[in-house]
Design a protein around this motif. Sequence first.
Motif, mmCIF file in Angstrom:
data_model
loop_
_atom_site.group_PDB
_atom_site.id
_atom_site.type_symbol
_atom_site.label_atom_id
_atom_site.label_comp_id
_atom_site.label_asym_id
_atom_site.label_seq_id
_atom_site.Cartn_x
_atom_site.Cartn_y
_atom_site.Cartn_z
ATOM 1 N N UNK A 15 23.005 -24.921 24.464
ATOM 2 C CA UNK A 15 24.142 -25.573 23.814
ATOM 3 C C UNK A 15 23.933 -25.665 22.311
ATOM 4 N N UNK A 16 24.933 -25.259 21.541
ATOM 5 C CA UNK A 16 24.947 -25.486 20.097
ATOM 6 C C UNK A 16 25.552 -26.864 19.835
ATOM 7 N N UNK A 17 24.794 -27.717 19.167
ATOM 8 C CA UNK A 17 25.274 -29.078 18.893
ATOM 9 C C UNK A 17 25.168 -29.401 17.399
ATOM 10 N N UNK A 18 26.249 -29.331 16.657
ATOM 11 C CA UNK A 18 26.221 -29.810 15.266
ATOM 12 C C UNK A 18 26.034 -31.329 15.242
ATOM 13 N N UNK A 19 25.039 -31.803 14.496
ATOM 14 C CA UNK A 19 24.773 -33.237 14.379
ATOM 15 C C UNK A 19 25.514 -33.848 13.186
ATOM 16 N N UNK A 20 25.843 -33.022 12.200
ATOM 17 C CA UNK A 20 26.520 -33.526 11.014
ATOM 18 C C UNK A 20 25.587 -34.274 10.074
ATOM 19 N N UNK A 21 26.171 -34.858 9.013
ATOM 20 C CA UNK A 21 25.454 -35.686 8.028
ATOM 21 C C UNK A 21 24.343 -34.910 7.299
ATOM 22 N N UNK A 22 24.424 -33.577 7.291
ATOM 23 C CA UNK A 22 23.407 -32.772 6.638
ATOM 24 C C UNK A 22 22.168 -32.540 7.475
ATOM 25 N N UNK A 58 17.005 -26.966 9.745
ATOM 26 C CA UNK A 58 17.016 -25.502 9.755
ATOM 27 C C UNK A 58 17.895 -24.903 10.859
ATOM 28 N N UNK A 59 18.989 -25.597 11.173
ATOM 29 C CA UNK A 59 20.018 -25.092 12.099
ATOM 30 C C UNK A 59 19.487 -24.793 13.494
ATOM 31 N N UNK A 60 18.401 -25.423 13.892
ATOM 32 C CA UNK A 60 17.928 -25.264 15.267
ATOM 33 C C UNK A 60 18.822 -26.041 16.222
ATOM 34 N N UNK A 61 19.642 -26.948 15.657
ATOM 35 C CA UNK A 61 20.566 -27.739 16.461
ATOM 36 C C UNK A 61 21.859 -26.991 16.738
ATOM 37 N N UNK A 62 22.487 -26.450 15.686
ATOM 38 C CA UNK A 62 23.796 -25.820 15.847
ATOM 39 C C UNK A 62 23.720 -24.296 15.895
ATOM 40 N N UNK A 75 32.168 -15.269 18.545
ATOM 41 C CA UNK A 75 33.331 -14.403 18.715
ATOM 42 C C UNK A 75 33.194 -13.516 19.951
ATOM 43 N N UNK A 76 31.962 -13.147 20.284
ATOM 44 C CA UNK A 76 31.720 -12.281 21.434
ATOM 45 C C UNK A 76 31.743 -13.060 22.751
ATOM 46 N N UNK A 77 31.223 -14.286 22.742
ATOM 47 C CA UNK A 77 31.064 -15.044 23.978
ATOM 48 C C UNK A 77 32.274 -15.908 24.340
ATOM 49 N N UNK A 78 33.006 -16.390 23.348
ATOM 50 C CA UNK A 78 34.112 -17.299 23.643
ATOM 51 C C UNK A 78 35.181 -16.692 24.547
ATOM 52 N N UNK A 79 35.545 -15.389 24.393
ATOM 53 C CA UNK A 79 36.529 -14.816 25.314
ATOM 54 C C UNK A 79 36.079 -14.849 26.779
ATOM 55 N N UNK A 80 34.774 -14.938 27.010
ATOM 56 C CA UNK A 80 34.248 -15.011 28.376
ATOM 57 C C UNK A 80 34.104 -16.448 28.860
ATOM 58 N N UNK A 81 34.405 -17.388 27.984
ATOM 59 C CA UNK A 81 34.347 -18.797 28.363
ATOM 60 C C UNK A 81 32.946 -19.320 28.587
ATOM 61 N N UNK A 82 31.942 -18.725 27.935
ATOM 62 C CA UNK A 82 30.566 -19.141 28.205
ATOM 63 C C UNK A 82 29.834 -19.635 26.961
ATOM 64 N N UNK A 83 30.512 -19.699 25.818
ATOM 65 C CA UNK A 83 29.846 -20.216 24.628
ATOM 66 C C UNK A 83 29.895 -21.738 24.661
ATOM 67 N N UNK A 84 28.744 -22.377 24.641
ATOM 68 C CA UNK A 84 28.660 -23.830 24.751
ATOM 69 C C UNK A 84 28.480 -24.442 23.359
ATOM 70 N N UNK A 85 29.441 -25.253 22.975
ATOM 71 C CA UNK A 85 29.439 -25.872 21.650
ATOM 72 C C UNK A 85 29.924 -27.302 21.803
ATOM 73 N N UNK A 86 29.081 -28.266 21.427
ATOM 74 C CA UNK A 86 29.440 -29.677 21.527
ATOM 75 C C UNK A 86 29.168 -30.355 20.191
ATOM 76 N N UNK A 87 30.210 -30.795 19.515
ATOM 77 C CA UNK A 87 30.024 -31.556 18.286
ATOM 78 C C UNK A 87 29.390 -32.896 18.667
ATOM 79 N N UNK A 88 28.234 -33.191 18.079
ATOM 80 C CA UNK A 88 27.445 -34.353 18.510
ATOM 81 C C UNK A 88 27.056 -35.234 17.327
#
Length: 387
Positions: A296-303, A309-313, A339-352
């Motif tokens: 899962x890619x999880x943006x934490x925000x707040x810098x 080093x973007x190990x979160x998102x 862009x490649x994975x989203x059409x397959x519905x398998x890219x996991x992204x949760x804003x956290x």
Amino acid sequence: MPPTCPSDVDTQAAHLEPSLKAADSVKSEKVESKTPAVQTQKELPSYQELLNCIPKECFEKSLPVSMAYLVWDLCALAGMYYVEPYFEVFGIAGLVFWYFLMGMFGFALFVVGHDCGHGTFSNYTWVNDICGHIAHAPILAPYWPWQKSHRQHHTYTGHLTKDRGHPWITEDVYGEWGWGQKMYANNPITALIRWVMYTFGGVTDGSHFWPTSSLFTNTKERIQCVVSGLACAFSAYVAFVLCGYDLFTYGKFYVMPVLCQGFWLTMVTYLQHQTDDINVYEDGTWGYVRGQVQTIDRPYGFGIDQLMHHITDGHVAHHLFFTKIPHYHLMKATEALRQKLEPHGVYRHRVSYDFLFEFCRLNMRLEYLIGQGTGLLNYAKKTKKSE
């Protein structure tokens, strides 16, 4: 152009990738005979297709850039010690917040050492190993033993029994646990000591500090364990000297920051691999791409994403190509993969942005997996009444 000296990680990945791609081409009729739920995964892009969609510059390693990040993280930690008295003006609350930030910067240093372990810090194995020890030893992370256990996790992500370092708990196993084990696994507070229990205590994989541990299978690995362990011991002793041989000062300014780094490591790793609808596979249904896209890619925000080093998102890209992409190219690779994975519905992204709350919520909620023997396991769904 510097000579390419592939590390053991690169070599193993090169040997594994053909078999991993073959594993992802499991015939759909065989998968469907075990569980219809896996049928939706048969249209996944192959490993090679995903590799081809990544811009070539994402695979370029720069030693000066990597070194700059290593120096930056070390300077950031030194700076945190310099400003510590200003936090204590606010009493216990200020000190706790300082520990929170120290843990974050300590984990950022871990991420740079993590690149060394994957061979993405530079094209030179010896440079990776030296810098990896410089980054890992001060935070008591034995470099070579961790490199081995972490490699197994990356190679078999999402596999019920082979995904070491990130154990999946089934209903049967959970039912055999006593109260203490359940409290340890599902109490967010214990995250403060889980890294210690993993490396020192050997929970799940064997001790990373003891050369006769089950983690090691040959003399070379045992020697590497001793060397990495001595590097950690030397760092701990230097810290004790700098603290004036005072145990209270040592605990306050070294032990607690190291534990807080372990908390961040535990929390970030947990959130990278845990959510309510995660899929875990068994032999016959697991495949390399199929397992990695559960990350899962999880943006934490707040810098925080930038500081760590973007190990979160950028974790999906990192997991798919863990021996190929340095952390400073993860976001460009993530954009292409998305862009490649989203059409397959398998890219996991949760804003956290609420990552602390989310870690606590999921850690208490996700107890065990159901579906063992079907090829596909998921977390038991709790009803509102049971919640």
